[in-house]
Enzyme design. Structure first.
Site, PDB file in Angstrom:
ATOM      1  N   HIS A   1      -8.070  -0.425  -3.884  1.00  0.00           N
ATOM      2  CA  HIS A   1      -6.983  -1.281  -4.363  1.00  0.00           C
ATOM      3  C   HIS A   1      -7.416  -2.133  -5.558  1.00  0.00           C
ATOM      4  CE1 HIS A   1      -5.036  -0.851  -0.135  1.00  0.00           C
ATOM      5  NE2 HIS A   1      -5.028   0.275  -0.843  1.00  0.00           N
TER       6      HIS A   1
ATOM      7  N   ASP B   1      -2.629   5.133  -2.990  1.00  0.00           N
ATOM      8  CA  ASP B   1      -2.007   3.931  -2.450  1.00  0.00           C
ATOM      9  C   ASP B   1      -1.352   3.186  -3.602  1.00  0.00           C
ATOM     10  OD1 ASP B   1      -3.032   4.511   0.051  1.00  0.00           O
ATOM     11  OD2 ASP B   1      -4.024   2.558   0.314  1.00  0.00           O
TER      12      ASP B   1
ATOM     13  N   ASP C   1      -6.038  -4.780  -6.769  1.00  0.00           N
ATOM     14  CA  ASP C   1      -5.711  -6.207  -6.777  1.00  0.00           C
ATOM     15  C   ASP C   1      -6.808  -7.112  -6.240  1.00  0.00           C
ATOM     16  OD1 ASP C   1      -5.234  -5.306  -4.215  1.00  0.00           O
ATOM     17  OD2 ASP C   1      -3.084  -5.740  -4.231  1.00  0.00           O
TER      18      ASP C   1
ATOM     19  N   CYS D   1      -1.104  -8.037  -1.347  1.00  0.00           N
ATOM     20  CA  CYS D   1      -1.105  -6.881  -0.447  1.00  0.00           C
ATOM     21  C   CYS D   1       0.040  -6.933   0.558  1.00  0.00           C
ATOM     22  CB  CYS D   1      -2.419  -6.824   0.326  1.00  0.00           C
ATOM     23  SG  CYS D   1      -3.887  -6.627  -0.671  1.00  0.00           S
TER      24      CYS D   1
ATOM     25  N   ASP E   1       0.810  -1.213   0.000  1.00  0.00           N
ATOM     26  CA  ASP E   1       0.000   0.000   0.000  1.00  0.00           C
ATOM     27  C   ASP E   1       0.849   1.271   0.000  1.00  0.00           C
ATOM     28  OD1 ASP E   1      -1.909  -1.929   0.275  1.00  0.00           O
ATOM     29  OD2 ASP E   1      -2.556  -1.332   2.284  1.00  0.00           O
TER      30      ASP E   1
END
Length: 373
Positions: free
Chosen positions: A254, A205, A256, A358, A127
């Site tokens: 995010h 991020d 992902d 992550c 992040d």
């Protein structure tokens, strides 16, 4: 006169000296060195609109109740067991694993404009740090509780810099009240997505970006705004292009859990969050693989993440992929698609807001800058 053996050893040493200590351009080149975060000493994140906009609605009341409190011991120990298994797999597969320094995270802190009850955790280096080639970029994260999180990685960053890496920090935001949409509400399905942050200052991020050589993909989210995307685009310059992945998530945070490049020409996506018809033009030549519906894996009373953490995998190279052991439908799909899945139990880490992708930062992958489109 040097012997052939001596010459070979000298050449090998020279090659090792020339190899950049930090170098990673995509998500699939052979992984050589990685940072894995830590779950010790974390706290339940302080309640804030940015947390509300990123977490399942059924968890909101409990998160408010536990706001800023130390993470329960049982939760920490369970996540540590999963993390130890993950680290063991990485090392067995030949990857060098580095870890951040433990830092206090349960004390209150603030700035002249705000104060928070506690920090969060140092479990997810993806992040706050973005590696593009030989450069590590510290990102301007939008959560106040994460303001000093990168202090845990300071010794590693200094070590990499002294060994030749480029180290950059994006402009640190003030995170004043004017940045946040305090009236944020969860939109109904089909309604336009609301965002918890506006364009007042630069925020992003690193986990909202996916790297494919000269092309990066990004999702505008509750922690990444267009100001931040434009800053990175200008910083990286003409050698790179950044393309937006438009998400259908009502609580985007995010990329992902929405879009995951697996190897040249192939990417995994969540059918709930992404419509291939909306893909950027450069992706039209790629094979976009729909992830199967995730198996429910909630094992903690606090749920901080999307169910699509099922697709939050880590590529060790173009074939080997570490994935959650309980996600049997996805594991079977990987085999059908010609990959080599490496199952690992990791559901106890989910409560820390991330899975394999992550909780890692790939510091060095064996490869060079290329265009895949």
């Amino acid at each position: 006169m040097a012997t052939a053996e001596g010459k070979s050893r000298t050449d090998a040493e020279s090659a090792s000296e020339r190899q950049p200590v930090v170098c990673s351009y995509n998500e699939w080149d052979p992984l050589e060195e990685v940072i894995v975060g830590r779950v010790d000493g974390g706290a339940v994140p302080p309640w804030h609109v940015t947390l509300q906009a990123a977490t399942p609605q059924e968890s909101w009341e409990l998160l408010k109740l536990l706001s800023g409190k130390p993470a329960p011991d049982a939760m920490v120990q369970a996540a540590q067991r999963d993390q130890a298994e993950f680290v063991s797999i990485l090392e067995t597969e030949g990857v060098k694993v580095r870890r951040p320094d433990p830092i206090p995270q349960t004390e209150s802190f603030g700035s002249p404009e705000w104060e928070v009850e506690s920090a969060y955790n140092i479990a997810n280096p993806r992040d706050g740090l973005l590696v593009v080639g030989e450069e590590i970029i510290e990102t301007p994260m939008a959560w106040r509780s994460r303001y000093f999180e990168m202090n845990a990685y300071r010794n590693l960053l200094q070590e990499y810099f002294k060994a030749g890496a480029k180290w950059t920090a994006a402009p640190r935001p003030r995170l004043s009240d004017s940045l946040y949409n305090e009236q944020w509400e969860l939109p109904e399905k089909g309604e336009p997505v609301q965002f918890a942050i506006n364009e007042t200052e630069c925020c992003f991020d690193a986990a909202d970006f996916a790297r494919c050589g000269r092309d990066l993909f990004v999702t505008r989210s509750n922690v990444t705004n267009y100001f931040g995307i434009d800053w990175l685009r200008r910083h990286l310059g003409d050698d790179f292009a950044i393309h937006e992945i438009k998400t259908k998530s009502r609580q985007p945070m995010h990329i992902d859990t929405t879009f995951v490049p697996l190897c040249p020409g192939r990417a995994l996506y969540s059918p709930d969050f992404f419509d291939p018809a909306d893909a950027p033009e450069v992706l039209k030549s790629w094979e976009l693989l729909p992830a199967p519906p995730p198996i429910s894996t909630m094992v903690q009373m606090i749920d901080l993440s999307s169910a699509w953490l099922s697709m939050n995998v880590l590529m060790l190279d173009e074939k080997r992929v570490i994935c959650e052991a309980s996600q049997e439908p996805l594991i079977e799909k990987f085999r059908e698609w010609g990959f080599e899945p490496i199952p690992c139990p990791y559901t106890n880490h989910y409560v820390y807001g991330g899975a394999f992708h992550c909780s890692t930062l790939d510091v060095r992958r064996r490869g060079s800058l290329q265009s895949y489109f």
